[in-house]
Design a protein around this motif. Structure first.
Motif, short mmCIF file in Angstrom:
data_model
loop_
_atom_site.label_atom_id
_atom_site.label_comp_id
_atom_site.label_asym_id
_atom_site.label_seq_id
_atom_site.Cartn_x
_atom_site.Cartn_y
_atom_site.Cartn_z
N HIS B 34 0.78 -1.13 0.01
CA HIS B 34 -0.04 -0.06 0.07
C HIS B 34 0.67 1.24 -0.02
O HIS B 34 0.51 2.22 -0.39
CB HIS B 34 -1.00 0.10 1.32
N GLY B 35 2.01 1.17 0.69
CA GLY B 35 2.81 2.22 0.80
C GLY B 35 2.67 3.45 1.71
O GLY B 35 1.48 3.58 2.27
N GLN B 36 3.67 4.34 1.86
CA GLN B 36 3.42 5.37 3.02
C GLN B 36 2.49 6.37 2.32
O GLN B 36 2.56 6.49 1.05
CB GLN B 36 4.67 6.00 3.19
N PRO B 37 1.88 7.14 3.31
CA PRO B 37 1.04 8.32 2.83
C PRO B 37 1.86 9.15 1.67
O PRO B 37 3.00 9.58 1.84
CB PRO B 37 0.97 9.13 3.88
N LEU B 38 1.10 9.74 0.88
CA LEU B 38 1.67 10.64 -0.13
C LEU B 38 2.58 11.88 0.44
O LEU B 38 3.40 12.23 -0.04
CB LEU B 38 0.68 11.27 -1.14
N LEU B 39 1.78 12.30 1.74
CA LEU B 39 2.49 13.57 2.23
C LEU B 39 3.40 13.20 3.62
O LEU B 39 3.65 14.16 4.12
CB LEU B 39 1.25 14.27 2.77
N GLN B 40 4.01 11.92 3.40
CA GLN B 40 4.93 11.57 4.45
C GLN B 40 5.87 12.44 4.65
O GLN B 40 6.43 12.75 5.83
CB GLN B 40 5.37 10.14 4.02
N THR B 41 6.67 13.00 3.66
CA THR B 41 7.60 13.99 3.51
C THR B 41 7.42 15.18 4.30
O THR B 41 8.37 15.65 5.17
CB THR B 41 8.40 14.10 2.19
N TYR B 42 6.27 15.54 4.31
CA TYR B 42 5.85 16.91 5.01
C TYR B 42 5.74 16.49 6.51
O TYR B 42 6.32 17.41 7.26
CB TYR B 42 4.49 17.42 4.36
N PHE B 43 5.28 15.60 6.77
CA PHE B 43 4.96 14.99 8.27
C PHE B 43 6.45 14.92 8.76
O PHE B 43 6.72 15.42 9.86
CB PHE B 43 4.25 13.62 8.26
N ASP B 44 7.38 14.26 8.00
CA ASP B 44 8.75 14.05 8.57
C ASP B 44 9.38 15.38 8.75
O ASP B 44 10.16 15.60 9.76
CB ASP B 44 9.60 13.47 7.40
N LEU B 45 9.14 16.29 7.98
CA LEU B 45 9.91 17.67 7.96
C LEU B 45 9.21 18.32 9.24
O LEU B 45 10.01 19.07 9.80
CB LEU B 45 9.53 18.52 6.77
N TRP B 46 7.98 18.31 9.41
CA TRP B 46 7.39 19.02 10.35
C TRP B 46 7.88 18.35 11.80
O TRP B 46 8.18 19.03 12.69
CB TRP B 46 5.63 18.73 10.56
N LYS B 47 8.00 16.99 11.78
CA LYS B 47 8.37 16.50 13.07
C LYS B 47 9.74 16.76 13.37
O LYS B 47 10.19 17.24 14.40
CB LYS B 47 8.46 14.86 12.88
N LEU B 48 10.55 16.96 12.37
CA LEU B 48 12.10 17.12 12.84
C LEU B 48 12.19 18.60 13.03
O LEU B 48 12.91 18.81 13.93
CB LEU B 48 12.98 16.92 11.15
N LEU B 49 11.37 19.64 12.36
CA LEU B 49 11.51 20.74 12.85
C LEU B 49 10.93 21.22 14.29
O LEU B 49 11.58 22.27 14.99
CB LEU B 49 10.48 21.88 11.84
N GLN B 50 10.38 20.23 14.69
CA GLN B 50 9.85 20.55 16.26
C GLN B 50 10.79 20.02 17.17
O GLN B 50 10.94 20.37 18.36
CB GLN B 50 8.63 19.32 16.54
#
Lengths: 213, 304
Positions: B34-50
């Motif tokens: 099924h694969g990861q969500p299309l927006l996964q990179t945005y989530f990762d970026l948001w998480k890292l910025l926190q």
């Protein structure tokens, strides 16, 4: 015009691929593909005057260069059991760079060469000369007899390209004669490979120069 | 400069992380997952910025400067890159030299930051990165020189504005070779599969991934974001050559965005059907890309 150019670019690419690849099997396939593509050249280069002569030439070329030679070489390779060229005199990356330089030199040479008016494409003469030199380079830089035969075929393809594109007036007899010569040459070379292999257990021509009693 | 010319910039800034999502979804489709969500990179970026950043005591200011300068260089390069027929925010003669230079600067500071950690492991990755990029850069420059020769324009925006169906009819083979060479450059520069595997964490095969192992938090977010921008930029470079123009500017823009995502799908397909090349073979591929570009250049010289 466009069809001829695409064929010529394919010839350049197959030559570069041959210069850069080590596997004998895929090299034979590439030479076969080059033969088939070149078989279409007389039809496309003289599209305005389709005749039996060009059609016959195309069929003969495709049959010989695309089917008979590869079959023959595959048989020689299978009997001699060589899968890949080892340690050529010039490495593959260096060969590729040499190939590009040869291409540049061919293009430069053709700016100085007076050409007859009725030439199929501006790229034809440079590509033909490039094939000739690339074939020569393959012959002198590789050790395996099979690779050298492939170099010879590429060289002959260059001569053929030049003949078809520049001198469409040449008679069918001459073209058929050239094809026959090449056929005999490949035949003889195939037999030679077989004999070298039976005598020495390898087809490394470099090692044939040392004498033994 | 008008408001329209900022559209390519805004699109690149907002949509570039989505490219990685598209690549991952394509690979997942091929693998039957099924694969990861299309927006996964945005989530990762948001998480890292926190997160907060942790710095080793052995590192100097270079290590902290690396990701910031990399991001700044990527953002400046984005200013220069048009999207299809839509001109870039900044265009001047020979801007493609600055574009290539900025990509080089970005890489230089990633490498310097990796060397600054003093880890021999990161030094190995840095050495590989520099070696491979030394081979891709000639291919990139010769390909761009061919485009200059074909179109007679010195700026990326006017160059792409000029490329039309007539060019493809007139010198299709040369342009085709340029696109092929640039595709290989794209795969190598973005450390995609035939050259480097972005998913691997096996020491012996990593190139880009190994250089950023010691970065964390916002720094890592900067690095991911600049990598996404770089992927967008090089895809836009390929798209600018391939895409034919239509009369309607809005349709042009839509087509260009679609084509950039098309490039991402192609990258995903290549990653799914090909194995990673042995490290010894990679230089051969990259020199091959250079040979293709040089052939295109010679063909273009002869035809004009």
């Amino acid at each position: 015009m466009q069809g001829t150019n695409i064929i010529l670019v394919l010839v350049v690419l197959t030559n570069l691929k041959l210069l850069g690849s080590s596997r004998v099997g895929s090299s034979i396939r590439v030479v076969a593909a080059q033969g088939v593509v070149l078989g279409l050249l007389p039809i496309l280069a003289h599209a305005h005057e389709i005749s039996w002569r060009y059609a016959g030439l195309a069929v003969g070329t495709v049959a010989l260069k695309g089917i008979v030679f590869p079959w023959f070489l595959f048989r020689a390779v299978r009997e001699a059991e060589v899968a890949r060229e080892i340690e050529p005199f010039v490495g593959y990356v260096a060969s590729l760079l040499a190939g590009v330089s040869i291409l540049a030199v061919s293009f430069w040479m053709c700016t100085r060469l007076p050409m007859p008016e009725a030439i199929a494409s501006a790229w034809l003469a440079p590509v033909a000369i490039f094939s000739i030199f690339a074939g020569l380079f393959l012959i002198v830089s590789r050790k395996r007899a099979v690779s050298q035969v492939l170099g010879f075929l590429v060289l002959e393809n260059g001569v053929y390209t030049f003949g078809v594109g520049v001198a469409p007036q040449a008679s069918l007899l001459v073209e058929a004669g050239v094809l026959l010569d090449v056929f005999v040459a490949v035949f003889v070379m195939g037999i030679t490979i077989f004999h070298i292999n039976r005598e020495f257990d390898h087809i490394d021509t470099d090692r044939l120069s040392s004498l033994k009693d | 400069m008008n408001a329209i010319s900022f559209i390519p910039l805004l699109l690149a800034l907002t949509l570039s992380p989505l490219l990685l999502g598209v690549i991952n979804r394509t690979k997942a489709f091929f693998a039957g997952r099924h694969g990861q969500p299309l927006l996964q990179t945005y989530f990762d970026l948001w998480k890292l910025l926190q997160k907060g950043a942790v710095y080793s005591r052995t590192t100097t200011w270079l290590f902290r400067a690396g990701p910031m300068i990399g991001l700044a260089a990527a953002l400046t390069a984005t200013l220069l890159m048009p999207l299809g027929k839509c001109p870039a925010s900044l265009a001047f003669p020979a801007d493609f030299l600055l574009f290539a230079g900025l990509l080089g600067l970005m890489r230089f500071f990633t490498v310097v930051a990796a060397l600054d950690t003093g880890s021999s492991f990161e030094g190995m990755g840095a050495s590989r990165e520099v070696f491979f990029s030394a081979l891709t850069e000639p291919a990139l420059f010769v390909a761009l020189a061919t485009l200059v020769r074909e179109t007679g324009q010195l700026s990326l925006s006017t160059m792409f504005g000029q490329v039309s169906n007539a060019h493809w009819l007139h010198s299709g083979p040369a342009l085709g070779l340029v696109v092929l060479a640039l595709m290989i450059v794209l795969l190598a520069e973005n450390s995609r599969i035939p050259v480097d595997d972005p998913n691997t964490h096996l020491e012996l095969t990593m190139i880009h991934e190994v250089m950023v192992l010691d970065h964390g938090g916002p720094d890592l977010a900067f690095i991911f974001y600049s990598a996404a921008l770089k992927l967008w930029l090089l895809s836009a470079l390929v798209v600018g050559i391939v895409l034919p123009g239509t009369g309607d500017p809005r349709l042009n823009l839509l087509l260009a965005v679609g084509a950039v995502f098309g490039v991402a799908v192609i990258v995903g397909v290549i990653e799914s059907v090909m194995a990673r090349l042995r490290l010894m073979i990679v230089p051969q591929l990259l020199v091959g890309a250079g040979a293709l570009a040089a052939t295109a250049f010679l063909l273009a010289l002869k035809l004009n």
